[in-house]
Scaffold this motif. Structure first.
Motif, short mmCIF file in Angstrom:
data_model
loop_
_atom_site.label_atom_id
_atom_site.label_comp_id
_atom_site.label_asym_id
_atom_site.label_seq_id
_atom_site.Cartn_x
_atom_site.Cartn_y
_atom_site.Cartn_z
N LYS A 66 0.68 -1.19 0.21
CA LYS A 66 0.01 -0.13 0.04
C LYS A 66 0.96 1.28 -0.05
N PRO A 67 0.52 2.55 -0.59
CA PRO A 67 1.26 3.68 -0.50
C PRO A 67 1.42 3.92 0.98
N ALA A 68 2.70 4.53 1.26
CA ALA A 68 3.11 4.81 2.51
C ALA A 68 2.21 5.81 3.32
N GLU A 69 1.48 6.70 2.69
CA GLU A 69 0.44 7.45 3.63
C GLU A 69 -0.88 6.55 3.91
N ARG A 118 -0.60 3.43 4.64
CA ARG A 118 -0.15 2.53 5.53
C ARG A 118 -0.02 3.21 6.78
#
Length: 213
Positions: A21-24, A26
C-alpha cells in the motif's frame, strides 16, 4: 495437419492489485489502529505489538515511522488538532466572508460540538496539555484562528475590544472550560448551551451596534 495452439505461459505476469500500500495509507492505518486501541485499553496497556497486529503490519513498519509509542502519540495529537481546525473551517465556510458575528457564533458552536464528540481522544493525546500551557501548539493554532475573526470584526467596525488578544484568550479558555462541564454532565442536547456560550463571547467583544444603542 492442424497446428496446436501454444499453451499459455502460467508464469506470465497478470495485472492485479499492488502488493504494498502507499506509505500514507499504511501510516494512516497504523495511526487509526493505535487510536482505537488507546481508546479501548488505554495508552499504558497498549503495546507496540498490539498496534502492529491490529494494523496487520510488521513491527519494522512501525519503527519506520516512529521510534517509540510517544512519537506516535505526538503524531496523533497533531492529527487531532488538524482535524479539529478543519471542522471549524468547514463550519465557518457556510458564513459570508464579512459576517464576523456569524463566523464567531459558528466558531464557538463548532468548538463545543467537536470537543464533545472527540474529548476522549483529546484527553489521550493531550494528557499533559492544559489551556495555560505555554508550549501547547494546538492551543496556539486554534487561538490564531479565533484572532483572525476578532481582527476582521475590528477592522469592519463590528466590535471594539480594548485588548483583542486578551479577549481571544478568555474566549478560547472559556469555551473549552465550559464545554468540560457539559461533558461531565453528559448533556444530550448541547444546542442551547452552545448558543448561550456564543452570546456570552459576543458580549465580551463589546459589539459596536449594541454599545451605541
Amino acid at each position: 495437419m492442424k497446428e496446436k495452439t501454444p499453451a499459455k505461459d502460467s508464469t506470465a505476469k497478470r495485472p492485479g492489485r499492488p502488493r504494498t500500500k502507499p506509505a500514507e495509507v499504511r501510516l494512516d492505518e497504523l495511526m487509526a489502529a493505535a487510536e482505537k486501541l488507546f481508546l479501548e485499553k488505554g495508552v499504558e496497556a497498549t503495546t507496540i505489538s498490539d498496534i502492529v497486529e491490529s494494523a496487520q503490519v510488521a513491527k519494522g513498519t512501525f519503527y519506520h515511522y516512529f521510534s517509540a509509542k510517544t512519537d506516535l502519540l505526538e503524531a496523533l495529537g497533531k492529527r487531532y488538532t488538524e482535524r479539529f481546525m478543519s471542522s471549524l473551517e468547514r463550519a465557518m465556510s457556510a458564513c459570508a466572508a464579512d459576517d464576523w458575528v456569524g463566523r464567531l457564533q459558528v466558531w464557538v458552536y463548532a468548538n463545543v460540538e467537536t470537543y464533545v464528540k472527540t474529548y476522549q481522544i483529546h484527553d489521550i493525546v493531550y494528557t499533559n496539555h492544559h489551556h495555560h500551557d505555554r508550549s501547547n501548539q494546538a492551543k496556539n493554532a486554534i487561538l490564531d484562528q479565533l484572532l483572525e475573526i476578532i481582527d476582521g470584526g475590528c477592522r469592519a467596525g463590528v466590535w471594539s475590544p480594548p485588548a483583542p488578544r486578551v479577549v481571544a484568550l478568555l474566549i478560547y479558555s472559556g469555551v473549552h472550560g465550559a464545554t468540560d462541564d457539559v461533558i461531565a454532565a453528559r448533556t444530550k442536547n448541547i444546542k442551547p448551551f452552545a448558543h448561550s456560550v456564543s452570546e456570552a463571547c459576543l458580549q465580551m467583544l463589546n459589539p459596536a451596534k449594541k454599545a451605541a444603542a
